[in-house]
Design an enzyme around this catalytic site. Structure first.
Site, PDB file in Angstrom:
ATOM      1  N   LYS A   1      13.289 -12.758  15.610  1.00 19.96           N
ATOM      2  CA  LYS A   1      14.093 -13.893  15.136  1.00 19.96           C
ATOM      3  C   LYS A   1      14.558 -13.566  13.723  1.00 19.96           C
ATOM      4  CE  LYS A   1      13.818 -18.931  14.434  1.00 19.96           C
ATOM      5  NZ  LYS A   1      12.955 -20.135  14.535  1.00 19.96           N
TER       6      LYS A   1
ATOM      7  N   SER B   1      14.835 -23.904  17.383  1.00 22.38           N
ATOM      8  CA  SER B   1      15.741 -23.061  16.645  1.00 22.38           C
ATOM      9  C   SER B   1      15.666 -21.587  17.034  1.00 22.38           C
ATOM     10  CB  SER B   1      15.452 -23.185  15.144  1.00 22.38           C
ATOM     11  OG  SER B   1      14.157 -22.677  14.864  1.00 22.38           O
TER      12      SER B   1
ATOM     13  N   SER C   1      10.214 -25.172  17.981  1.00 19.45           N
ATOM     14  CA  SER C   1      11.234 -24.133  18.100  1.00 19.45           C
ATOM     15  C   SER C   1      10.869 -22.888  18.896  1.00 19.45           C
ATOM     16  CB  SER C   1      11.687 -23.691  16.717  1.00 19.45           C
ATOM     17  OG  SER C   1      12.572 -24.626  16.200  1.00 19.45           O
TER      18      SER C   1
HETATM   19  N1  GLN Z   1      14.016 -29.157  16.049  1.00 19.88           N
HETATM   20  C1  GLN Z   1      13.106 -29.315  14.970  1.00 19.88           C
HETATM   21  C2  GLN Z   1      13.873 -29.344  13.678  1.00 19.88           C
HETATM   22  O1  GLN Z   1      15.049 -29.361  13.740  1.00 19.88           O
HETATM   23  C3  GLN Z   1      12.102 -28.207  14.968  1.00 19.88           C
HETATM   24  C4  GLN Z   1      12.670 -26.943  14.500  1.00 19.88           C
HETATM   25  C5  GLN Z   1      11.634 -25.835  14.415  1.00 19.88           C
HETATM   26  O2  GLN Z   1      10.591 -25.893  15.058  1.00 19.88           O
HETATM   27  N2  GLN Z   1      11.923 -24.850  13.578  1.00 19.88           N
HETATM   28  O3  GLN Z   1      13.352 -29.358  12.632  1.00 19.88           O
END
Ligand code: GLN
Length: 484
Positions: A76, A151, A175
């Protein structure tokens, strides 16, 4: 060959049926042919991959290979990689080349894994759909008009599209699990502190945790074993011995107590998700598990608490991107303040700006007690609920996401709808617990549905064991999207 299990790939490498250079070449060729359809990669490092693959082949010849030596892998783009740009999905870092590797990157390099590139993501890991990336949305290989989740959507899509067999991700509120679910692969986020955050660009430091994606729980166990362990450079890294997460995979599930949280099964989940989740739980019963109802009464407060705590930490973490110490600098400005304002206005996308504003507000003098301190108290209540539940069960099973993958553009205009995508995953991060998502069937539009298994602290091996046993009697995880 790269659509095989890691075990089979490693055996083929050992028996000289394939070389690491051939595997890297196969992965790179697939990326070239298929990535335009999904946009899972931000950067491909052809030369670096081939160099690493040649070194892996030497190690295999010398008989010093480990289970990941020669295996193509993607990181990532939140993990810093020396010499290869690290963008975090942002214009702010579009040209940033880190002078050092993240700890995870070092460990996997040492293990002999071959990094082929860096995957697309929501900017600074903020999002649930991958639509917040400066580099354009990633598309779900199962249906390219839908999102892969976020994400870590690029990593999940890359594995689902069989471009690489394994990839890293990070999970602050879901995410890893949500994109794993939406893309029909397996993904695990371990106990907070298991994977070093050194060189992992910070979003919300008390919640961020690295983890693994793969075709199966067995593959995730191998990757997680290689990427975890104590790192003195991360003050929140746990001082525990490294664990072999593969050791207990074969344990039978007889007697496993699976907790089903009343609140998660009450309402909110779509019918197709419920059908797949129920069928998966029935499969666990057939494997010898018993189910018991548990209660997480404060879980409904997880989203409000998270959207105070995470933006608060983000507003602090992202202050370093000012065009001086790091990041994009505006071309024209009148003075220092103007330079900061213009650089940050140009470098950050809308969602990141929204969170910086919210975070700054909740931390401000007049509101700190009312919002930030209150949210921290809710966090404690949520963590306590899990401890009460684990008195009655060994693992908790639940949906991952209330629906299958939604359409690109469907929720991007409505932040609250987007935030609700993580309704089943966020409480886990607030409590710092380990959890995984594994494929559990298909829902409407023939899109994948995942099942979440949540463990108590350090329960990763048990979670992977359960998912592995499930994958011995089901083949959801072996399905491949058409055209990939
Ligand atoms: N969707 C959540 C956010 O927008 C979690 C994102 C994540 O786990 N990095 O913060």
């Amino acid at each position: 060959m790269i659509d095989s299990s890691l075990k089979d790939i490693a055996a083929a490498l050992r028996d000289r049926k394939v070389s690491a250079v051939e595997l890297a070449t196969e992965s790179l060729a697939r990326i070239e042919a298929r990535n335009p359809k999904v946009n899972a990669f931000v950067t491909v490092d052809r030369e670096g991959a081939l160099t690493a693959a040649r070194a892996a082949d030497q190690r295999i010849a010398a008989g010093t290979a480990g289970p990941l030596t020669g295996i193509p892998l993607a990181h990532k783009d939140v993990f810093c990689t020396e010499g290869v740009r690290t963008t975090c999905g942002s214009k702010m870092l579009a040209n940033f080349v880190s002078p050092y590797d993240a700890h995870v990157v070092t460990l996997l390099r040492q293990a002999g894994a071959v990094m082929v590139g860096k995957t697309n993501m929501d900017e600074f890991a903020m999002g649930s759909s991958n639509e917040n990336s400066h580099f354009g949305p990633t598309r779900n290989p199962w249906h390219t008009d839908t999102v892969p989740g976020g994400s870590s959507g690029g990593s999940a899509a890359a594995v689902a599209a069989r471009l690489v067999p394994i990839a890293t991700g990070t999970d602050t509120g879901g995410s890893i699990r949500q994109p794993a679910s939406l893309c029909g692969i397996t993904g695990i986020k371990p106990t907070y502190g298991t994977v070093s955050r050194y060189g992992m660009i910070a979003y919300a430091s008390s919640l961020d945790q690295g983890g693994a994606f793969g075709y199966s729980a067995e593959d995730c166990a191998l990757l997680l074993s290689a990427m975890s362990g104590h790192d003195p450079r991360d003050s929140t890294s746990l001082e525990r011995d490294t664990e072999d997460y593969s050791a207990a995979l074969d344990k039978p599930l007889a007697g496993l107590r699976v907790g089903l949280p009343t609140e998660f099964f009450a309402a909110g989940m779509s019918d197709d998700v419920r059908a797949a989740v129920d069928a998966a739980i029935a499969e666990y019963r057939k494997l010898g598990a018993t189910t018991v109802e548990v209660s997480l009464p404060n879980a409904r407060l997880a989203i409000p608490a998270y959207y105070v705590i995470a933006p608060a930490e983000a507003s602090s973490n992202l202050s370093r991107f000012d065009g001086v110490r790091y990041g994009h600098r505006a071309a024209d400005y009148s003075d220092l303040n103007d330079m900061y304002c213009k650089s940050r206005a140009q470098g950050f996308g809308d969602e990141v700006k929204r969170r910086i504003l919210v975070g700054t507000y909740v931390l401000s003098h007049g509101y700190y007690d009312a919002y930030y301190i209150k949210a921290q108290k809710l966090r404690r209540l949520i963590a306590n609920d899990f401890q009460a539940a684990f008195q009655k069960c060994d693992v908790i099973a639940s949906p991952v996401s209330p629906s299958v993958a939604f359409g690109i553009g469907e929720k991007s205009g409505d932040p609250v709808q987007m935030y609700l995508s993580d309704i089943y995953t966020i409480a886990v991060n607030l409590a710092g617990l380990p959890a995984l998502s594994h494929p559990a069937g298909f829902g409407s539009g023939d899109l994948p549905v995942g099942l979440q298994l949540i463990g108590n602290y350090f329960g990763e091996a048990r979670l992977l064991n359960a998912a592995h046993q499930f994958q011995q009697v089901t083949d959801w995880h072996a399905r491949v999207p058409a055209g990939f």
